[in-house]
Enzyme design. Sequence first.
Site, PDB file in Angstrom:
ATOM      1  N   GLU A   1      13.902   8.281 -39.944  1.00 40.58           N
ATOM      2  CA  GLU A   1      13.267   7.955 -38.487  1.00 40.58           C
ATOM      3  C   GLU A   1      14.405   7.057 -37.926  1.00 40.58           C
ATOM      4  OE1 GLU A   1      11.354   7.651 -41.252  1.00 40.58           O
ATOM      5  OE2 GLU A   1       9.273   8.178 -40.660  1.00 40.58           O
TER       6      GLU A   1
ATOM      7  N   GLY B   1       7.014  11.383 -41.841  1.00 38.32           N
ATOM      8  CA  GLY B   1       5.814  11.135 -41.986  1.00 38.32           C
ATOM      9  C   GLY B   1       5.136  11.864 -43.270  1.00 38.32           C
TER      10      GLY B   1
ATOM     11  N   GLU C   1       5.495   9.531 -46.047  1.00 37.44           N
ATOM     12  CA  GLU C   1       4.419   8.471 -45.645  1.00 37.44           C
ATOM     13  C   GLU C   1       3.113   9.046 -46.127  1.00 37.44           C
ATOM     14  OE1 GLU C   1       5.987   8.023 -41.462  1.00 37.44           O
ATOM     15  OE2 GLU C   1       5.794   5.906 -41.845  1.00 37.44           O
TER      16      GLU C   1
ATOM     17  N   ALA D   1       6.782  14.146 -39.043  1.00 34.04           N
ATOM     18  CA  ALA D   1       5.778  14.355 -37.835  1.00 34.04           C
ATOM     19  C   ALA D   1       6.750  15.442 -37.164  1.00 34.04           C
ATOM     20  CB  ALA D   1       5.835  12.861 -37.012  1.00 34.04           C
TER      21      ALA D   1
HETATM   22  N1  CAA Z   1       9.409  18.496 -36.495  1.00 35.31           N
HETATM   23  C1  CAA Z   1       9.559  19.838 -35.997  1.00 35.31           C
HETATM   24  N2  CAA Z   1      10.093  21.064 -36.594  1.00 35.31           N
HETATM   25  C2  CAA Z   1      10.807  20.858 -37.832  1.00 35.31           C
HETATM   26  C3  CAA Z   1      10.830  19.458 -38.410  1.00 35.31           C
HETATM   27  C4  CAA Z   1      10.085  18.564 -37.724  1.00 35.31           C
HETATM   28  N3  CAA Z   1       9.957  17.483 -38.472  1.00 35.31           N
HETATM   29  N4  CAA Z   1      11.714  19.622 -39.474  1.00 35.31           N
HETATM   30  C5  CAA Z   1      11.873  20.962 -39.534  1.00 35.31           C
HETATM   31  N5  CAA Z   1      11.501  21.573 -38.481  1.00 35.31           N
HETATM   32  C6  CAA Z   1      11.892  22.945 -37.844  1.00 35.31           C
HETATM   33  C7  CAA Z   1      13.338  23.207 -37.474  1.00 35.31           C
HETATM   34  O1  CAA Z   1      13.357  22.657 -36.013  1.00 35.31           O
HETATM   35  C8  CAA Z   1      13.482  24.513 -37.570  1.00 35.31           C
HETATM   36  O2  CAA Z   1      12.683  25.421 -36.468  1.00 35.31           O
HETATM   37  P1  CAA Z   1      13.590  26.446 -35.595  1.00 35.31           P
HETATM   38  O3  CAA Z   1      13.843  27.389 -36.488  1.00 35.31           O
HETATM   39  O4  CAA Z   1      12.749  26.813 -34.630  1.00 35.31           O
HETATM   40  O5  CAA Z   1      14.818  25.584 -35.177  1.00 35.31           O
HETATM   41  C9  CAA Z   1      12.557  24.902 -38.811  1.00 35.31           C
HETATM   42  O6  CAA Z   1      11.703  23.785 -39.139  1.00 35.31           O
HETATM   43  C10 CAA Z   1      13.374  25.152 -40.022  1.00 35.31           C
HETATM   44  O7  CAA Z   1      14.187  23.929 -40.143  1.00 35.31           O
HETATM   45  P2  CAA Z   1      15.984  23.760 -40.336  1.00 35.31           P
HETATM   46  O8  CAA Z   1      16.431  24.870 -39.399  1.00 35.31           O
HETATM   47  O9  CAA Z   1      16.364  22.555 -39.887  1.00 35.31           O
HETATM   48  O10 CAA Z   1      15.997  24.011 -42.036  1.00 35.31           O
HETATM   49  P3  CAA Z   1      17.098  23.418 -42.794  1.00 35.31           P
HETATM   50  O11 CAA Z   1      16.823  24.144 -44.230  1.00 35.31           O
HETATM   51  O12 CAA Z   1      18.522  23.684 -41.981  1.00 35.31           O
HETATM   52  O13 CAA Z   1      17.155  21.732 -42.846  1.00 35.31           O
HETATM   53  C11 CAA Z   1      15.562  19.688 -42.868  1.00 35.31           C
HETATM   54  C12 CAA Z   1      15.944  21.295 -43.340  1.00 35.31           C
HETATM   55  C13 CAA Z   1      17.020  19.063 -43.647  1.00 35.31           C
HETATM   56  C14 CAA Z   1      14.291  19.236 -43.525  1.00 35.31           C
HETATM   57  C15 CAA Z   1      15.666  20.015 -41.410  1.00 35.31           C
HETATM   58  O14 CAA Z   1      14.614  20.335 -40.723  1.00 35.31           O
HETATM   59  C16 CAA Z   1      15.492  18.243 -40.904  1.00 35.31           C
HETATM   60  O15 CAA Z   1      16.124  17.285 -40.937  1.00 35.31           O
HETATM   61  N6  CAA Z   1      13.994  18.265 -40.268  1.00 35.31           N
HETATM   62  C17 CAA Z   1      13.591  16.848 -39.690  1.00 35.31           C
HETATM   63  C18 CAA Z   1      13.149  15.892 -40.824  1.00 35.31           C
HETATM   64  C19 CAA Z   1      12.866  14.586 -40.195  1.00 35.31           C
HETATM   65  O16 CAA Z   1      13.689  13.894 -39.597  1.00 35.31           O
HETATM   66  N7  CAA Z   1      11.587  14.132 -40.381  1.00 35.31           N
HETATM   67  C20 CAA Z   1      10.962  12.750 -39.752  1.00 35.31           C
HETATM   68  C21 CAA Z   1      10.371  13.082 -38.554  1.00 35.31           C
HETATM   69  S1  CAA Z   1      10.261  11.771 -37.797  1.00 35.31           S
HETATM   70  C22 CAA Z   1       8.627  11.117 -38.461  1.00 35.31           C
HETATM   71  O17 CAA Z   1       8.284  11.664 -39.439  1.00 35.31           O
HETATM   72  C23 CAA Z   1       8.036   9.845 -37.767  1.00 35.31           C
HETATM   73  C24 CAA Z   1       6.962   9.246 -38.267  1.00 35.31           C
HETATM   74  O18 CAA Z   1       7.230   8.424 -39.286  1.00 35.31           O
HETATM   75  C25 CAA Z   1       5.641   9.527 -38.169  1.00 35.31           C
END
Ligand code: CAA
Length: 256
Positions: A132, A109, A112, A64
């Site tokens: 999460e 998500g 999921e 998400a």
């Molecule tokens: N939401 C919004 N933006 C996201 C994102 C997310 N879930 N995942 C990545 N991005 C964005 C980053 O913010 C970044 O944007 P900017 O360049 O504007 O800063 C861009 O995508 C590239 O990401 P990274 O620079 O972080 O890339 P990386 O290779 O260094 O890392 C990653 C990759 C490990 C996947 C890291 O991006 C990450 O940890 N992302 C979050 C993953 C996460 O926690 N997902 C779960 C969300 S909660 C959820 O999903 C709740 C639910 O059940 C509904």
Amino acid sequence: MKLIKTQIQDKIATITVDRQDALNALNSEVIAKLKESFRSCISNSNVGVIILTGAGEKAFIAGADIKSMQKMDSSEALKFGILGQKLTCIIEDSPKPVIAAVNGFALGGGCEVSLACHIRIASENARFAQPEVQLGLIPGWGGTQRLPRLVGKGKAIEIIAGGDMISANEALKIGLVNHVVPLKELLDTSHQLAKSILKNGPEAIRISLECIHKGMDLSLEGGLNLEVQSFSKLFGTCETAEGLEAFVQKRKPNYR
Ligand code: CAA
């Protein structure tokens, strides 16, 4: 930006989430478009199997959209959670098999959404997680319910409480994915599987999916009853008549 691309060829629809600057993370707009694409493929008689994938070589869906969640209060989060859950239910309830071609990060998500698909094929670089709790959240789009049903309660608790990423091969070992292939072969392998499904009776496939899905939440007795009722209802349909006749006449059935 289009956000969702749909391509239909030889009865196979490929839906691609294309928001690469955010690693294909899903905000409300992308979810709404994805739901619309699924609805349209499900109602299109020219589609028999749906493949869901992410654009680029890095992410399937990185979850998400965290930035949009940051501003939400509890009632907005409820709406967002229900929106995501509805998407997963549309996918899971699809009468046409849905294959997740997981081409990279399937996190939160994103994991999921893949769990709601009927079959998951992962590329070697794919990574799965329910991270999460690291964000002070819990999975909100079905992870606490579908993951234990797929991999068992103990593994699901480890994945959800630990929040760490698991590799495609680890996902294969615990039954979270059906196959792991090199990234370059991912879409081809998914198409091959789709083609092998397309040979078969669409109504029989639809009813098999329904029996498996509904039966998971029934007692064995209830599930067997559902199965035999569904089995018998097929008799008298053109599809079943064609399938049985084709066998007897030593030819390939013509279902589509
Ligand atoms: N939401 C919004 N933006 C996201 C994102 C997310 N879930 N995942 C990545 N991005 C964005 C980053 O913010 C970044 O944007 P900017 O360049 O504007 O800063 C861009 O995508 C590239 O990401 P990274 O620079 O972080 O890339 P990386 O290779 O260094 O890392 C990653 C990759 C490990 C996947 C890291 O991006 C990450 O940890 N992302 C979050 C993953 C996460 O926690 N997902 C779960 C969300 S909660 C959820 O999903 C709740 C639910 O059940 C509904």
